[in-house]
Motif scaffolding. Sequence first.
Motif, PDB file in Angstrom:
ATOM      1  N   GLN A 165       0.813  -1.228   0.029  1.00 34.53           N
ATOM      2  CA  GLN A 165      -0.019   0.072   0.025  1.00 34.53           C
ATOM      3  C   GLN A 165       0.692   1.062   0.007  1.00 34.53           C
ATOM      4  O   GLN A 165       0.387   2.420   0.016  1.00 34.53           O
ATOM      5  N   VAL A 166       2.076   1.123   0.021  1.00 37.49           N
ATOM      6  CA  VAL A 166       3.153   2.430   0.030  1.00 37.49           C
ATOM      7  C   VAL A 166       2.889   3.064  -1.253  1.00 37.49           C
ATOM      8  O   VAL A 166       2.830   2.597  -2.516  1.00 37.49           O
ATOM      9  N   GLY A 167       2.477   4.370  -1.060  1.00 36.29           N
ATOM     10  CA  GLY A 167       2.589   5.354  -2.256  1.00 36.29           C
ATOM     11  C   GLY A 167       1.143   5.057  -2.999  1.00 36.29           C
ATOM     12  O   GLY A 167       0.944   5.821  -3.705  1.00 36.29           O
ATOM     13  N   LYS A 168       0.288   4.429  -2.234  1.00 35.09           N
ATOM     14  CA  LYS A 168      -1.205   4.362  -2.831  1.00 35.09           C
ATOM     15  C   LYS A 168      -2.113   4.701  -1.783  1.00 35.09           C
ATOM     16  O   LYS A 168      -2.020   4.779  -0.595  1.00 35.09           O
ATOM     17  N   PRO A 169      -3.255   4.975  -2.244  1.00 33.99           N
ATOM     18  CA  PRO A 169      -4.549   5.149  -1.377  1.00 33.99           C
ATOM     19  C   PRO A 169      -4.664   3.826  -0.766  1.00 33.99           C
ATOM     20  O   PRO A 169      -4.814   2.762  -1.078  1.00 33.99           O
ATOM     21  N   LYS A 170      -4.970   3.822   0.762  1.00 39.25           N
ATOM     22  CA  LYS A 170      -5.391   2.679   1.310  1.00 39.25           C
ATOM     23  C   LYS A 170      -6.705   2.145   1.261  1.00 39.25           C
ATOM     24  O   LYS A 170      -7.921   3.218   1.378  1.00 39.25           O
ATOM     25  N   GLN A 171      -7.033   1.069   0.801  1.00 45.63           N
ATOM     26  CA  GLN A 171      -8.156   0.493   0.384  1.00 45.63           C
ATOM     27  C   GLN A 171      -8.686  -0.736   1.117  1.00 45.63           C
ATOM     28  O   GLN A 171      -7.820  -1.625   1.639  1.00 45.63           O
ATOM     29  N   ALA A 172     -10.085  -0.689   1.257  1.00 41.57           N
ATOM     30  CA  ALA A 172     -10.514  -1.848   2.028  1.00 41.57           C
ATOM     31  C   ALA A 172     -12.062  -2.213   1.451  1.00 41.57           C
ATOM     32  O   ALA A 172     -12.497  -1.128   1.078  1.00 41.57           O
ATOM     33  N   ILE A 173     -12.307  -3.441   1.965  1.00 48.38           N
ATOM     34  CA  ILE A 173     -13.626  -3.940   1.493  1.00 48.38           C
ATOM     35  C   ILE A 173     -14.336  -4.917   2.599  1.00 48.38           C
ATOM     36  O   ILE A 173     -13.542  -5.417   3.565  1.00 48.38           O
ATOM     37  N   ILE A 174     -15.473  -4.577   2.712  1.00 48.91           N
ATOM     38  CA  ILE A 174     -16.410  -5.196   3.830  1.00 48.91           C
ATOM     39  C   ILE A 174     -17.041  -6.163   3.080  1.00 48.91           C
ATOM     40  O   ILE A 174     -17.720  -6.164   2.365  1.00 48.91           O
ATOM     41  N   VAL A 175     -16.741  -7.592   3.710  1.00 46.27           N
ATOM     42  CA  VAL A 175     -17.484  -8.597   3.330  1.00 46.27           C
ATOM     43  C   VAL A 175     -18.424  -9.221   3.893  1.00 46.27           C
ATOM     44  O   VAL A 175     -18.254  -9.538   5.202  1.00 46.27           O
ATOM     45  N   MET A 176     -19.731  -9.520   3.425  1.00 45.22           N
ATOM     46  CA  MET A 176     -20.972 -10.112   4.292  1.00 45.22           C
ATOM     47  C   MET A 176     -21.341 -11.731   3.356  1.00 45.22           C
ATOM     48  O   MET A 176     -22.039 -11.200   2.535  1.00 45.22           O
ATOM     49  N   PRO A 177     -21.209 -12.395   4.109  1.00 49.18           N
ATOM     50  CA  PRO A 177     -21.764 -13.917   3.503  1.00 49.18           C
ATOM     51  C   PRO A 177     -22.971 -13.979   3.487  1.00 49.18           C
ATOM     52  O   PRO A 177     -23.868 -12.937   3.894  1.00 49.18           O
TER      53      PRO A 177
ATOM     54  N   GLU B  38     -20.672 -25.047  -4.978  1.00 49.77           N
ATOM     55  CA  GLU B  38     -20.191 -26.297  -5.307  1.00 49.77           C
ATOM     56  C   GLU B  38     -19.333 -26.358  -6.701  1.00 49.77           C
ATOM     57  O   GLU B  38     -19.348 -25.255  -7.338  1.00 49.77           O
ATOM     58  N   THR B  39     -18.324 -27.156  -6.689  1.00 52.87           N
ATOM     59  CA  THR B  39     -17.226 -27.487  -7.834  1.00 52.87           C
ATOM     60  C   THR B  39     -18.280 -27.860  -9.412  1.00 52.87           C
ATOM     61  O   THR B  39     -19.256 -28.499  -8.922  1.00 52.87           O
ATOM     62  N   PRO B  40     -18.176 -27.155 -10.220  1.00 53.71           N
ATOM     63  CA  PRO B  40     -17.174 -25.942 -10.641  1.00 53.71           C
ATOM     64  C   PRO B  40     -17.523 -24.593 -10.291  1.00 53.71           C
ATOM     65  O   PRO B  40     -16.748 -23.623 -10.502  1.00 53.71           O
ATOM     66  N   PHE B  41     -18.735 -24.267  -9.825  1.00 55.21           N
ATOM     67  CA  PHE B  41     -19.369 -22.942 -10.156  1.00 55.21           C
ATOM     68  C   PHE B  41     -18.838 -22.162  -9.023  1.00 55.21           C
ATOM     69  O   PHE B  41     -18.843 -20.869  -9.313  1.00 55.21           O
ATOM     70  N   GLN B  42     -18.212 -22.632  -7.925  1.00 58.50           N
ATOM     71  CA  GLN B  42     -17.787 -21.681  -6.773  1.00 58.50           C
ATOM     72  C   GLN B  42     -16.678 -20.996  -7.293  1.00 58.50           C
ATOM     73  O   GLN B  42     -16.280 -20.135  -7.073  1.00 58.50           O
ATOM     74  N   TYR B  43     -15.816 -21.716  -8.202  1.00 56.48           N
ATOM     75  CA  TYR B  43     -14.629 -21.223  -8.760  1.00 56.48           C
ATOM     76  C   TYR B  43     -14.784 -19.942  -9.878  1.00 56.48           C
ATOM     77  O   TYR B  43     -14.129 -19.085  -9.890  1.00 56.48           O
ATOM     78  N   LEU B  44     -15.986 -20.122 -10.530  1.00 51.99           N
ATOM     79  CA  LEU B  44     -16.417 -19.124 -11.644  1.00 51.99           C
ATOM     80  C   LEU B  44     -17.131 -17.911 -10.820  1.00 51.99           C
ATOM     81  O   LEU B  44     -16.752 -16.925 -11.196  1.00 51.99           O
ATOM     82  N   ASP B  45     -17.829 -18.290  -9.683  1.00 55.39           N
ATOM     83  CA  ASP B  45     -18.263 -17.172  -8.842  1.00 55.39           C
ATOM     84  C   ASP B  45     -16.874 -16.473  -8.425  1.00 55.39           C
ATOM     85  O   ASP B  45     -17.215 -14.917  -8.646  1.00 55.39           O
ATOM     86  N   GLY B  46     -16.140 -17.217  -7.912  1.00 53.49           N
ATOM     87  CA  GLY B  46     -15.067 -16.496  -7.310  1.00 53.49           C
ATOM     88  C   GLY B  46     -14.081 -15.614  -8.355  1.00 53.49           C
ATOM     89  O   GLY B  46     -13.703 -14.526  -8.162  1.00 53.49           O
ATOM     90  N   TRP B  47     -13.991 -15.975  -9.453  1.00 50.80           N
ATOM     91  CA  TRP B  47     -13.336 -15.501 -10.449  1.00 50.80           C
ATOM     92  C   TRP B  47     -14.206 -14.147 -11.033  1.00 50.80           C
ATOM     93  O   TRP B  47     -13.515 -12.841 -10.749  1.00 50.80           O
ATOM     94  N   TYR B  48     -15.363 -14.266 -11.208  1.00 52.13           N
ATOM     95  CA  TYR B  48     -16.270 -13.084 -11.491  1.00 52.13           C
ATOM     96  C   TYR B  48     -16.126 -11.894 -10.272  1.00 52.13           C
ATOM     97  O   TYR B  48     -15.840 -10.729 -10.458  1.00 52.13           O
ATOM     98  N   LEU B  49     -16.223 -12.338  -8.839  1.00 53.36           N
ATOM     99  CA  LEU B  49     -16.053 -11.414  -7.598  1.00 53.36           C
ATOM    100  C   LEU B  49     -14.751 -10.696  -7.671  1.00 53.36           C
ATOM    101  O   LEU B  49     -14.571  -9.639  -7.609  1.00 53.36           O
ATOM    102  N   GLY B  50     -13.621 -11.950  -7.728  1.00 56.48           N
ATOM    103  CA  GLY B  50     -12.449 -11.291  -7.549  1.00 56.48           C
ATOM    104  C   GLY B  50     -11.913 -10.289  -8.635  1.00 56.48           C
ATOM    105  O   GLY B  50     -11.115  -9.359  -8.430  1.00 56.48           O
TER     106      GLY B  50
ATOM    107  N   ASN C  99     -14.230 -16.446   3.991  1.00 55.79           N
ATOM    108  CA  ASN C  99     -12.730 -16.105   4.504  1.00 55.79           C
ATOM    109  C   ASN C  99     -11.627 -16.300   3.387  1.00 55.79           C
ATOM    110  O   ASN C  99     -10.527 -15.351   3.223  1.00 55.79           O
ATOM    111  N   THR C 100     -11.985 -17.028   2.467  1.00 53.46           N
ATOM    112  CA  THR C 100     -10.919 -17.032   1.251  1.00 53.46           C
ATOM    113  C   THR C 100     -10.942 -15.958   0.350  1.00 53.46           C
ATOM    114  O   THR C 100      -9.678 -15.749  -0.058  1.00 53.46           O
ATOM    115  N   LEU C 101     -12.043 -15.215   0.085  1.00 53.15           N
ATOM    116  CA  LEU C 101     -12.069 -14.225  -0.608  1.00 53.15           C
ATOM    117  C   LEU C 101     -11.346 -13.095   0.055  1.00 53.15           C
ATOM    118  O   LEU C 101     -10.671 -12.501  -0.747  1.00 53.15           O
ATOM    119  N   CYS C 102     -11.496 -13.078   1.359  1.00 53.80           N
ATOM    120  CA  CYS C 102     -10.671 -12.076   1.957  1.00 53.80           C
ATOM    121  C   CYS C 102      -9.161 -11.966   1.999  1.00 53.80           C
ATOM    122  O   CYS C 102      -8.399 -11.126   1.678  1.00 53.80           O
TER     123      CYS C 102
END
Length: 440
Positions: free
Chosen positions: A153-165, A395-407, A175-178
């Motif tokens: 975060q050096v030299g950049k604006p400090k960024q944060a996200i709130i996650v609600m399952p 469930e697999t494989p959709f959890q990985y696709l969802d994670g890709w979209y979100l991430g 927690n993995t997303l965090c």
Amino acid sequence: MLKDLYARWMYGWETRLTMRDENRVVRPLEWGFEWLQSFVEDAGLSGRVERLAAAGHSEQAMIEVNEAILADSERFFGYQRPTDFRLEERHPMLFPTNVRPETLERDARLKHLAAEGKSPRAQFLRFTSPERTPYAENDLVNARWYPADPQRQVGKPKQAIIVMPQWNADAFSHNTLCSLFNRFGISALRLSKPYHDIRRPTELERSDYAVSANIGRTLSATRQAVVDIRCCLDWLESQGYEQFGVLGTSLGSCYAFLASAHDRRLRVNAFNHASAAVGDVVWAGQSTRHIRQALEEAGLTQDRVRALWAGASPMHYFARFASFNKQGTGNREQGIEGKNAVSSGEFSKKALLVYSRYDLTFPYEYSLEVVKSFREHGIDFEPKVLHCGHYTTGETPFQYLDGWYLGSFVYRAFKELRENAGKQGATTTNLEAEEEVASL
């Protein structure tokens, strides 16, 4: 033909997953005016509500309370900033909401490791929620803290996200997303929703009080969740963070949207499963069939239930959310001035909307209503469709696709936000230099 076969297979899989948990409880309809007493008094409705309820018109009284919420949502979702923010360390626990053998075994294993000091401790943000309930454990907000490496975060604006399952999530969900966001240089607060994990009253196996046939308590839980998100932003600002986002899944998505519609600080918004009206989801959703049973037994209909939870439904706040993308509109409503105001052309709010084609919990047609409304209101958003259901998203494989979209969305949106801030800073510097030259 293949499409129909796939649909039947997916609906069958989704149904089996929603039927695994056998500890759902059918609780009778309760109006729950006492859960909204402070707002009712502030809105000047106490006498009116009491008279209607005494005359046997409790439904009409609750509808009028919802109308008052919509007329003054700033008051309903407003709050006094907590003064007891603190970080505590403890061994993470699971707090399961189902009684399946594999879940109970995992819970026992985690407790054993913690008792022997063999599991790593984690940091949790704690503070007292401004929205009080009869449950002390619920009113002590809990958010697991995932700080990003300061070197990133050096030299950049400090960024944060709130996650609600999602509703009834255990304490390890998302927690993995965090941890993923930490790799992007983004800190994360994984916020426990009202009545969830460590906040769950001891009388419950599941997080039933967040959404139930108690109308007022469900509205109160929504109010508390939104206020808690905004309080987390206050703490993050006190730690030097400047740019913020929110990610919510299912019920967490509803809470996240309502918070963002009332707080200009939430610029990056990821809504993982969305629906326009709480009443529609409860009535038509497969995982809320026990709540619908109680409502039907009381003689209610879908349209009437929709009106009873209007104050908690995103559909009534689309225009408010969209106003942040229009010059001055959202700022004037909240009296925002100075360097934090959103100006024309500035990065305002960006949103990701993920929904599922074969969803039996947030039915597909209701998610399409959100897509349509986002477009009609000119909201800057990306729609992504998963060809699965609500539960099968995990469930697999959709959890990985969802994670890709979100991430990928969170990464790109925060990067754009950071770069946009850099350009604005450079523009400001150039203007100051020009003014200084002119003064000479």
